[in-house]
Every structure is written in structure tokens, then in C-alpha cells.
Design a protein around this motif. Structure first.
Motif, PDB file in Angstrom:
ATOM      1  N   ALA A   1      -4.227   0.589  -5.260  1.00 14.55           N
ATOM      2  CA  ALA A   1      -3.011   0.176  -4.558  1.00 14.55           C
ATOM      3  C   ALA A   1      -2.264   1.327  -3.914  1.00 14.55           C
ATOM      4  O   ALA A   1      -1.589   1.139  -2.900  1.00 14.55           O
ATOM      5  CB  ALA A   1      -2.070  -0.539  -5.530  1.00 14.55           C
ATOM      6  N   SER A   2      -2.385   2.532  -4.497  1.00 20.69           N
ATOM      7  CA  SER A   2      -1.579   3.669  -4.035  1.00 20.69           C
ATOM      8  C   SER A   2      -2.427   4.918  -3.863  1.00 20.69           C
ATOM      9  O   SER A   2      -1.933   6.038  -4.021  1.00 20.69           O
ATOM     10  CB  SER A   2      -0.458   3.949  -5.065  1.00 20.69           C
TER      11      SER A   2
ATOM     12  N   LYS B   1       6.482  10.085   2.150  1.00 23.68           N
ATOM     13  CA  LYS B   1       6.605   8.672   2.513  1.00 23.68           C
ATOM     14  C   LYS B   1       5.898   7.719   1.545  1.00 23.68           C
ATOM     15  O   LYS B   1       6.265   6.549   1.443  1.00 23.68           O
ATOM     16  CB  LYS B   1       6.000   8.445   3.908  1.00 23.68           C
ATOM     17  N   THR B   2       4.859   8.194   0.858  1.00 16.73           N
ATOM     18  CA  THR B   2       4.006   7.296   0.086  1.00 16.73           C
ATOM     19  C   THR B   2       4.668   6.814  -1.202  1.00 16.73           C
ATOM     20  O   THR B   2       5.445   7.518  -1.833  1.00 16.73           O
ATOM     21  CB  THR B   2       2.676   7.991  -0.251  1.00 16.73           C
ATOM     22  N   THR B   3       4.314   5.587  -1.595  1.00 11.87           N
ATOM     23  CA  THR B   3       4.957   4.931  -2.724  1.00 11.87           C
ATOM     24  C   THR B   3       3.938   4.383  -3.722  1.00 11.87           C
ATOM     25  O   THR B   3       2.818   4.031  -3.360  1.00 11.87           O
ATOM     26  CB  THR B   3       5.851   3.772  -2.245  1.00 11.87           C
ATOM     27  N   THR B   4       4.383   4.269  -4.977  1.00  8.62           N
ATOM     28  CA  THR B   4       3.568   3.657  -6.026  1.00  8.62           C
ATOM     29  C   THR B   4       3.966   2.200  -6.266  1.00  8.62           C
ATOM     30  O   THR B   4       3.588   1.608  -7.281  1.00  8.62           O
ATOM     31  CB  THR B   4       3.718   4.435  -7.350  1.00  8.62           C
TER      32      THR B   4
ATOM     33  N   GLY C   1       0.817  -1.210   0.000  1.00  8.00           N
ATOM     34  CA  GLY C   1       0.000   0.000   0.000  1.00  8.00           C
ATOM     35  C   GLY C   1       0.848   1.256   0.000  1.00  8.00           C
ATOM     36  O   GLY C   1       2.083   1.196   0.024  1.00  8.00           O
ATOM     37  N   PRO C   2       0.207   2.416  -0.013  1.00  9.20           N
ATOM     38  CA  PRO C   2       0.950   3.673  -0.130  1.00  9.20           C
ATOM     39  C   PRO C   2       1.942   3.940   0.982  1.00  9.20           C
ATOM     40  O   PRO C   2       2.965   4.602   0.766  1.00  9.20           O
ATOM     41  CB  PRO C   2      -0.155   4.738  -0.169  1.00  9.20           C
TER      42      PRO C   2
ATOM     43  N   GLY D   1       8.509   4.040  -7.238  1.00 13.92           N
ATOM     44  CA  GLY D   1       8.070   2.795  -6.600  1.00 13.92           C
ATOM     45  C   GLY D   1       7.521   1.812  -7.618  1.00 13.92           C
ATOM     46  O   GLY D   1       7.837   0.618  -7.589  1.00 13.92           O
ATOM     47  N   MET D   2       6.702   2.304  -8.524  1.00  7.65           N
ATOM     48  CA  MET D   2       6.158   1.467  -9.587  1.00  7.65           C
ATOM     49  C   MET D   2       7.283   0.832 -10.395  1.00  7.65           C
ATOM     50  O   MET D   2       7.271  -0.376 -10.680  1.00  7.65           O
ATOM     51  CB  MET D   2       5.264   2.323 -10.494  1.00  7.65           C
TER      52      MET D   2
END
Length: 386
Positions: free
Chosen positions: A92-93, A107-110, A67-68, A143-144
Motif C-alpha cells: 500500500a505504501s 509527500k508520501t503517506t502510510t 497509495g503513497p 498516515g497509518m
């Protein structure tokens, strides 16, 4: 009376199916004999998978992904026409996966979105639609790309972590282990924005605040994206910073352009074409559309405007049911919507409105049909006088 309802979700309170059902209930209070056709709608954000899978009789798959904020989440994707995958990064993100107090674009990611793309590749699809609205991220799609095999290493030759803050540590980019099935798969990105990656019109400045960024934060985030963009140019000869849509979804648009050979399209235009909305309008007397909020941004690729344009081509009146509206929406009316009806019927807080959305939308549905009936009654009276 034939009525087509094609509405987007009211984010955080009702999905496209729930909004349409509530409007229909309101209509039936007044016109029980009305024939109502409900079409799920999205513009590339939340609800994109549901809209296309439902309209095109596809099927769902579920994956456990990152998750994000690095937690495990269950995300669904769809399969249509037996060989086209439909992915919504919001699954998902997305921002709806994070509590308000936990929003943090540093902090959040794909990464989870990349895992969904990989799952679709594992299934063997030949084409992937990626809806990129509703993101919680600002990591430029790094991240993706990591999930698909691209390596981003720091000065110690260690893989960087997740989130926009980790972009500052990128020294080496290695795409030699990128999943090569990407090159054999057509990737079409559905977006409702055309922002570049960086600058005052870029991902950080325009969309960072809704993801939890302060005024100072957006300056830092923008610099991180610029540094990353320069690294792409220097090391891989990839220049996507000024491409239209590169700034969509916190720069996920840029990541898809850079590593997935993707093309970016207007999400609503492609989706309306895929669900064949115009075919359903041929015998309609009225079209009802809507979304959570109508404002100055609505004319730039949002679902109700796309619906209105097709309806006007068919010569059919359009009424929009919305959660809220700006004081001046003249541009929205100029794009073909005949009437906007706000569901708020008395002073109330945002939380109260969201908690009572089904009832409020149902009431608005009744107002729609009464307004339309009044118009028809007036025209009939004029004809009788003449």
C-alpha cells in the motif's frame, strides 16, 4: 540429489517465485533427476504476503486503498491459520508503487497501510503480522494512525495533510477515536532493521536518500521527525524515539509502537520459523538462497543470512545467487554462506540486467549445480586416492 531453494525477490525484476523457478531451470540443465523444493521467502518487505500465504495455505484479500502519493491502489493482504492477517506495507505504501521521477519522502503517506490494518480488523482477526520493508514513506506512521482514527490537527484545529512535510503543522494529537479493536489484537511487526527514529542512524539519514531525499532534505526530514517525537512525549506521554526499529519504514515502526501496542521482531527469523524451513532441510544435500544485492547490510537481518544460519545448524552447504555484490563480502561468508554467485556474466547496464533477469538467473542456477558437483567430484577423487 535433494535441493532446497529459498530465495528473496530481486526487487524490480523478479519476485521470489520467478527467481526460484529460474534457478530450478538452470539446475535441470545439468541434473534432471534433482529433487527441488522451492520455498517463497521474504524478510518483511515486498513478497511477505505471498511467502506466508503460499507456505501456509492461506488466502488472499484485496482492498482499494490510498497509495503513497494519495492515489488509489489495489493492495492485497493475506489470512493464515484462519485468524492471523498478514500485511505488507509495501503493498500500500511501497517504493515500487512510485515512478523513479516521482519519489518524494515529503509527500508520501502510510495511510493505505492503516487502511489494510483496518480491513483486517473488520474481518475479525486476533493477530496481525505487519511487514514494514520497502517503504516509500518518511511520515513516522502518522498516515497509518490517521486511517485508524487518530487525529493530528494544526493550530487552526484542521486535520493535517499527508506526508512528512505535514508533520511540521502538528499542534494537537488526539487518540480518543483510535479504533479500539487494536487493543484486542496482537500486532507483530516484521522488520529487517533496528534503526531509531531520529539522528544519524535514524529513518531519514539512513533511508531517506533511496526514497528521493537529497543531503539537505535528510536534515529537514530528521528535524520533522524529532519535532513529532517531542509532541508525542508532551501530549500523550509516549516516548518511542530511541526504541529499536522505530525508524524502520520511514518511522512506521514508531507509529505502530505508539498507537498499536506493537512488538517488533526480526522479519526473517519469524518468517523462517513460520514456514518451518528447518524441517525442509533435514534431507537436503544443498540449500540455495539469494536476493537482489549482497552487501555490508546483508548480515543485519536479510533473508539469505537467516537461511544460511539454519542450514549451517543442519550441516548443509549454502550457495547464494544474487543480482549484484559488493567488492568485499567477507562478513557474509563468515555468517555461513559458502559461495556467492553473481548473475552478471558480462558488462551491462542495470536496466539490461533487470530486463534479462530470468535468463541470467537461470544461467547462475546452472553454475550453482556445476560448482556443487565439482566439489563432490573432488571429494570422491580424494577418497579413491586414499
Amino acid at each position: 540429489m535433494n535441493i532446497v531453494i529459498a530465495v528473496d525477490s530481486f526487487k524490480g525484476s523478479a519476485n521470489t517465485f520467478e527467481v526460484a523457478d529460474s534457478i530450478e531451470k538452470g539446475i535441470k540443465r545439468v541434473e534432471q533427476s534433482a529433487v527441488v523444493t522451492k520455498l517463497p521467502l521474504a524478510d518483511g518487505g515486498e513478497g511477505t504476503v505471498d511467502a506466508l500465504v503460499t507456505a501456509l495455505n492461506g488466502k488472499y484479500f484485496e482492498e482499494e486503498v490510498t497509495g503513497p502519493l494519495g492515489e488509489k491502489v489495489t493492495a492485497k493482504w493475506g489470512l493464515i491459520n484462519n485468524n492471523i492477517a498478514v500485511i505488507a506495507m509495501a503493498e500500500a505504501s511501497g517504493l515500487t508503487l512510485i515512478k523513479k521521477e516521482d519519489k518524494n519522502p515529503f509527500k508520501t503517506t502510510t495511510y493505505g497501510t492503516g487502511q489494510l490494518i483496518k480491513a483486517a480488523l473488520d474481518y475479525g482477526v486476533k493477530e496481525i503480522f505487519v511487514g514494514i520493508g520497502g517503504s516509500a514513506t518518511n511520515d513516522a506512521g502518522v498516515g497509518m494512525a490517521q486511517a485508524l482514527g487518530v487525529s493530528f490537527k494544526d493550530k487552526y484545529s484542521q486535520e493535517i495533510g499527508f506526508g512528512a512535510e505535514a508533520l511540521a503543522n502538528i499542534e494537537f494529537i488526539d487518540d480518543s477515536k483510535l479504533d479500539r479493536r487494536i487493543n484486542e489484537t496482537k500486532i507483530s511487526v516484521f522488520s529487517d532493521v533496528k534503526n531509531p527514529l531520529c539522528g544519524k542512524d535514524g529513518a531519514s539519514f539512513v533511508y531517506g536518500p533511496q526514497k528521493g531525499a537529497s543531503n539537505d532534505d535528510v536534515e529537514i526530514l530528521d528535524q520533522l521527525l524529532k519535532k513529532y517525537g517531542r509532541k508525542l512525549e508532551e501530549q500523550l506521554d509516549i516516548n518511542i524515539m530511541d526504541e529499536e526499529g522505530a525508524g524502520a519504514a520511514g518511522g512506521l515502526g514508531a507509529g505502530l509502537l505508539a498507537f498499536c501496542n506493537a512488538e517488533i521482531f526480526s522479519g526473517i527469523d519469524r518468517i523462517l520459523n513460520l514456514i518451518k524451513l528447518e524441517e525442509y532441510m533435514k534431507n537436503a544435500d544443498l540449500v540455495i538462497t539469494g536476493e537482489g544485492k549482497v552487501d555490508s547490510q546483508s548480515v543485519h537481518g536479510k533473508a539469505p543470512i537467516g537461511v544460511a544460519r539454519i542450514a549451517k545448524k543442519c550441516g548443509i552447504p549454502v550457495i547464494a545467487v544474487v543480482g549484484s555484490e559488493e567488492a568485499n563480502i567477507v562478513d557474509v561468508y563468515n555468517q555461513g554462506i559458502d559461495l556467492v554467485i553473481d548473475i552478471i556474466n558480462k558488462p551491462m547496464s542495470l536496466s539490461e540486467a533487470m530486463n534479462n533477469a530470468p535468463e541470467l538467473i537461470e544461467n547462475a542456477g546452472e553454475k550453482v549445480i556445476r560448482a556443487f558437483a565439482l566439489k563432490n567430484k573432488t571429494l570422491k577423487m580424494k577418497e579413491e586416492i586414499v
